[in-house]
Design an enzyme around this catalytic site. Structure first.
Site, PDB file in Angstrom:
ATOM      1  N   CYS A 155     -19.549 -31.038  28.022  1.00  0.00           N
ATOM      2  CA  CYS A 155     -19.667 -29.920  27.212  1.00  0.00           C
ATOM      3  C   CYS A 155     -18.480 -29.662  26.352  1.00  0.00           C
ATOM      4  CB  CYS A 155     -19.896 -28.720  28.188  1.00  0.00           C
ATOM      5  SG  CYS A 155     -20.175 -27.103  27.400  1.00  0.00           S
ATOM      6  N   GLU A 161     -27.819 -25.619  27.907  1.00  0.00           N
ATOM      7  CA  GLU A 161     -27.572 -24.208  28.119  1.00  0.00           C
ATOM      8  C   GLU A 161     -28.104 -23.016  27.323  1.00  0.00           C
ATOM      9  OE1 GLU A 161     -23.957 -22.351  27.716  1.00  0.00           O
ATOM     10  OE2 GLU A 161     -24.295 -21.166  29.298  1.00  0.00           O
ATOM     11  N   LYS A 164     -22.528 -37.383  33.031  1.00  0.00           N
ATOM     12  CA  LYS A 164     -23.101 -37.188  31.804  1.00  0.00           C
ATOM     13  C   LYS A 164     -21.738 -36.916  30.895  1.00  0.00           C
ATOM     14  CE  LYS A 164     -25.511 -35.479  27.949  1.00  0.00           C
ATOM     15  NZ  LYS A 164     -25.156 -34.237  27.474  1.00  0.00           N
ATOM     16  N   GLY A 216     -32.246 -34.443  23.327  1.00  0.00           N
ATOM     17  CA  GLY A 216     -31.693 -32.843  23.657  1.00  0.00           C
ATOM     18  C   GLY A 216     -32.523 -32.156  22.305  1.00  0.00           C
ATOM     19  N   ARG A 217     -31.776 -31.931  21.364  1.00  0.00           N
ATOM     20  CA  ARG A 217     -32.447 -31.074  20.336  1.00  0.00           C
ATOM     21  C   ARG A 217     -33.718 -31.805  19.705  1.00  0.00           C
ATOM     22  NH1 ARG A 217     -27.024 -31.322  16.867  1.00  0.00           N
ATOM     23  NH2 ARG A 217     -27.580 -33.386  17.670  1.00  0.00           N
TER      24      ARG A 217
END
Ligand SMILES: Cc1cc2nc3c(=O)[nH]c(=O)nc-3n(C[C@H](O)[C@H](O)[C@H](O)COP(=O)(O)O)c2cc1C
Length: 321
Positions: free
Chosen positions: A92, A2, A133, A217-218
């Site tokens: 999240c 997001e 997830k 991800g990152r």
């Protein structure tokens, strides 16, 4: 991710082969079915052949919510709009999301994880896969296996597990060894996620978890060649060289060019700096450029700064000889 990995970023990151699929930012489901424009904003690929990036990498649409009926209604809407796969976010950690009952907060009750997955699975009637997830838990890992099994019972076709609890946030280490425990308790594929920044991290995560596949991800933002690097090693056993600055700069330029066609310049400037900031954790040149450009507020000057030579030691270079 997001606010970070939108359709433009997915397009750019998948141009070099490496990714098997990508996931949208989460679509927040509260109660009523959301209008089509919300789904299309999160997933413009719905209007592309195969719901895929221009390079042909399939994009999975992610929903985040807690109410099974609302999730089911929105799953039907997504299916109607052409979604080829739905992913449910139980990971999240954001306080606002968790306060309103969503994301990782459901991991406190495996029954709710199962109900959410089952509702979505029932709504799409097996027409498309539903995946989940997860994190390892909310406050601790006591329910990690129960939640994974609950998602499987609900009908999940695959689990991606971020190897940390919600309380652990993004603090290292990721507990990859826990993924092996989960793998042994479910029959569906488990994909490892969390803190994979390098090829060495991939090897370690793979060894400790037993998962062949990982979700990046990152790390994919920090090193845009990380997925190609892993893929290349899987195929050949060889290492790709470090990602050159010229490749990074070109990516940031292409990113700005695509974003500025729809977003205001100041937003694009902030987004370019955000990506450069992700890169600086893994690349000396990106760190130097970020340091030199972080206060730059004009997009063209920022983009020019990605090219221009900058002194090796700005502080010393400014001192008269
Ligand atoms: C800014 C930010 C936004 C994220 N948004 C999402 C999201 O929308 N959906 C999701 O499943 N995970 C999201 N995540 C979690 C990542 O997918 C991933 O699980 C987490 O960052 C750990 O993996 P990494 O160490 O490879 O980044 C987000 C993470 C960050 C830092």
């Amino acid at each position: 991710m997001e606010g970070v990995i939108d359709a433009v970023t997915r397009d750019l990151l998948t141009r070099t082969p490496g990714f098997d699929w990508a996931v949208t930012e989460f679509v927040r489901v509260v109660d009523a079915p959301l209008p089509p424009r919300v789904f299309r904003r999160h997933c413009p690929e719905l209007d592309r052949p195969g719901v895929a990036t221009p390079a042909g990498v399939p994009v999975h649409l992610q929903l985040l919510g807690a109410d099974p009926a609302a999730l089911a209604a929105n799953a039907r809407q997504a299916l109607h709009l052409g979604a080829r796969s739905l992913d449910l976010n139980f990971g999240c950690p954001a306080k606002t999301v968790n306060r309103h009952d969503g994301g990782a907060s459901l991991l406190r009750d495996p029954g709710r994880v199962e109900a959410a997955v089952a509702a979505v699975q029932g709504a799409v009637g097996g027409a498309i896969p539903v995946t989940a997830k997860l994190r390892l838990g909310f406050a601790d890992r006591r329910l990690a296996l129960a939640c994974a099994r609950a998602a499987e019972r609900g009908g999940a076709a695959q689990l991606v597990v971020h190897a940390r609890t919600r309380h652990e946030g993004y603090r290292p280490p990721a507990h990859w060894e826990w993924l092996a425990r989960i793998r042994h308790r479910v029959r569906i594929p488990v994909v490892a996620n969390g803190d994979i920044w390098t090829l060495e991290d991939y090897w370690k995560a793979r060894t400790l978890s037993g998962c062949r596949d990982v979700m990046l991800g990152r790390g994919a933002l920090a090193d845009p060649w990380l997925a190609p690097r892993i893929r290349h090693w899987q195929a050949t056993g060889e290492r790709l060289p470090a990602t050159p600055w010229r490749v990074r700069a070109e990516l940031l330029r292409d990113f700005a060019a695509a974003q500025r066609s729809t977003l205001p310049e100041r937003v694009v400037t902030a987004l370019v700096k955000q990506w450069l900031s992700h890169m600086r954790s893994r690349d000396v040149e990106a760190a130097r450029r970020f340091q030199a450009l972080k206060r730059c507020t004009a997009l063209d000057a920022l983009l020019a700064g990605l090219e221009a030579p900058i002194p090796r030691h700005p502080a010393r270079a400014a001192t008269p000889a």
